[in-house]
Design an enzyme around this catalytic site. Sequence first.
Site, mmCIF file in Angstrom:
data_model
loop_
_atom_site.group_PDB
_atom_site.id
_atom_site.type_symbol
_atom_site.label_atom_id
_atom_site.label_comp_id
_atom_site.label_asym_id
_atom_site.label_seq_id
_atom_site.Cartn_x
_atom_site.Cartn_y
_atom_site.Cartn_z
ATOM 1 N N HIS A 114 32.119 49.656 38.439
ATOM 2 C CA HIS A 114 33.696 50.168 38.780
ATOM 3 C C HIS A 114 34.340 51.022 37.890
ATOM 4 O O HIS A 114 34.724 52.100 38.367
ATOM 5 C CB HIS A 114 34.241 49.091 39.556
ATOM 6 C CG HIS A 114 34.761 48.009 38.337
ATOM 7 N ND1 HIS A 114 34.003 47.044 37.830
ATOM 8 C CD2 HIS A 114 35.957 47.964 37.540
ATOM 9 C CE1 HIS A 114 34.395 46.496 36.918
ATOM 10 N NE2 HIS A 114 35.511 46.942 36.682
ATOM 11 N N ASP A 115 34.220 50.705 36.548
ATOM 12 C CA ASP A 115 34.888 51.348 35.608
ATOM 13 C C ASP A 115 34.034 52.439 35.023
ATOM 14 O O ASP A 115 34.621 52.785 33.803
ATOM 15 C CB ASP A 115 35.577 50.411 34.551
ATOM 16 C CG ASP A 115 36.984 50.076 35.037
ATOM 17 O OD1 ASP A 115 37.305 50.846 36.281
ATOM 18 O OD2 ASP A 115 37.400 48.868 34.677
ATOM 19 N N LYS A 118 35.745 55.402 33.141
ATOM 20 C CA LYS A 118 36.434 55.076 31.680
ATOM 21 C C LYS A 118 35.648 55.775 30.657
ATOM 22 O O LYS A 118 36.408 56.032 29.391
ATOM 23 C CB LYS A 118 36.709 53.874 31.496
ATOM 24 C CG LYS A 118 37.797 53.193 32.597
ATOM 25 C CD LYS A 118 38.307 51.822 32.005
ATOM 26 C CE LYS A 118 39.109 51.513 32.666
ATOM 27 N NZ LYS A 118 39.859 50.057 32.410
ATOM 28 N N ASP A 196 38.726 42.138 41.175
ATOM 29 C CA ASP A 196 39.157 42.634 39.916
ATOM 30 C C ASP A 196 40.471 42.469 39.343
ATOM 31 O O ASP A 196 40.561 42.150 38.243
ATOM 32 C CB ASP A 196 39.363 44.464 40.288
ATOM 33 C CG ASP A 196 39.191 45.446 39.018
ATOM 34 O OD1 ASP A 196 38.755 44.801 37.964
ATOM 35 O OD2 ASP A 196 39.649 46.344 38.959
HETATM 36 FE FE LIG Z 1 39.106 50.393 37.510
#
Ligand SMILES: [Fe+2]
Length: 252
Positions: A114-115, A118, A196
């Site tokens: 999901h991240d 980043k 989350d």
């Molecule tokens: Fe996120």
Amino acid sequence: MPAELGTEAELTREIARLRAELARRERESADKELQLERYAADLRETFKEERALTQQLTRSYRATVRALANAVEARDAYTGKHAERVAAYGIEIARAAGLPRPDAPEMEFGFLLHDIGKVAVPDAILYKPGALTAEERALMARHPAIGAEIIGGIEFLAGPAQVVRSHHERWDGMGYPDGLAAEQIPVAARVFAVADVLDALTTDRPYRPSFPLHQARTMIAQEAGSHFDPQVVEAFNSIDDTTFVQIGRDAW
Ligand SMILES: [Fe+2]
């Protein structure tokens, strides 16, 4: 009786011929049956091999996805095994919400990655101890779209890319990056949003200690219908504490 079978000798010969013919056909049919059985066995073997190959491929995919997720987490030390925990929470909630195939790799891969966007967020923003400026927040808010772009071109991650893109959408339409609302948000992303936030609330942050699970539950319940899909929150509430505690313990 036909004229050519007039004599007994001829009749006997004809019977013998018919018997021989019958025996030949029986042999033929037995041969065909044997051949069919061999085909079936070959087919079964092929299916078995294909299944083994698919499982092997899925294991390789999973290892690749985990390596990618770990690479992202290595930068973000305080979250620990956040991706793994959150993926496990998400699968439990997806199961409780009655989603089809909650254990499907597509679901897990989206949760784990999901991240991933980043990687494009500068360290100075990612590690900033204080509040972000509006500009920094805008940069940070690009991570779902960037993440979806990074993995969207990979065939087996095209589905997970939807979760990656939509994991910060909100039920009331006030999320990002697309401002989707309610059922416009992919259901796996709606499930993930709860997982989350649950993990964020129940882990220590540089600016606050973790909340106990019962308090995190209350905070999530308060956001049903605004931040979260109320049905997903209901499913989340149906899961007992020990399940989450166990996952939290296993993933550390
Ligand atoms: Fe996120």
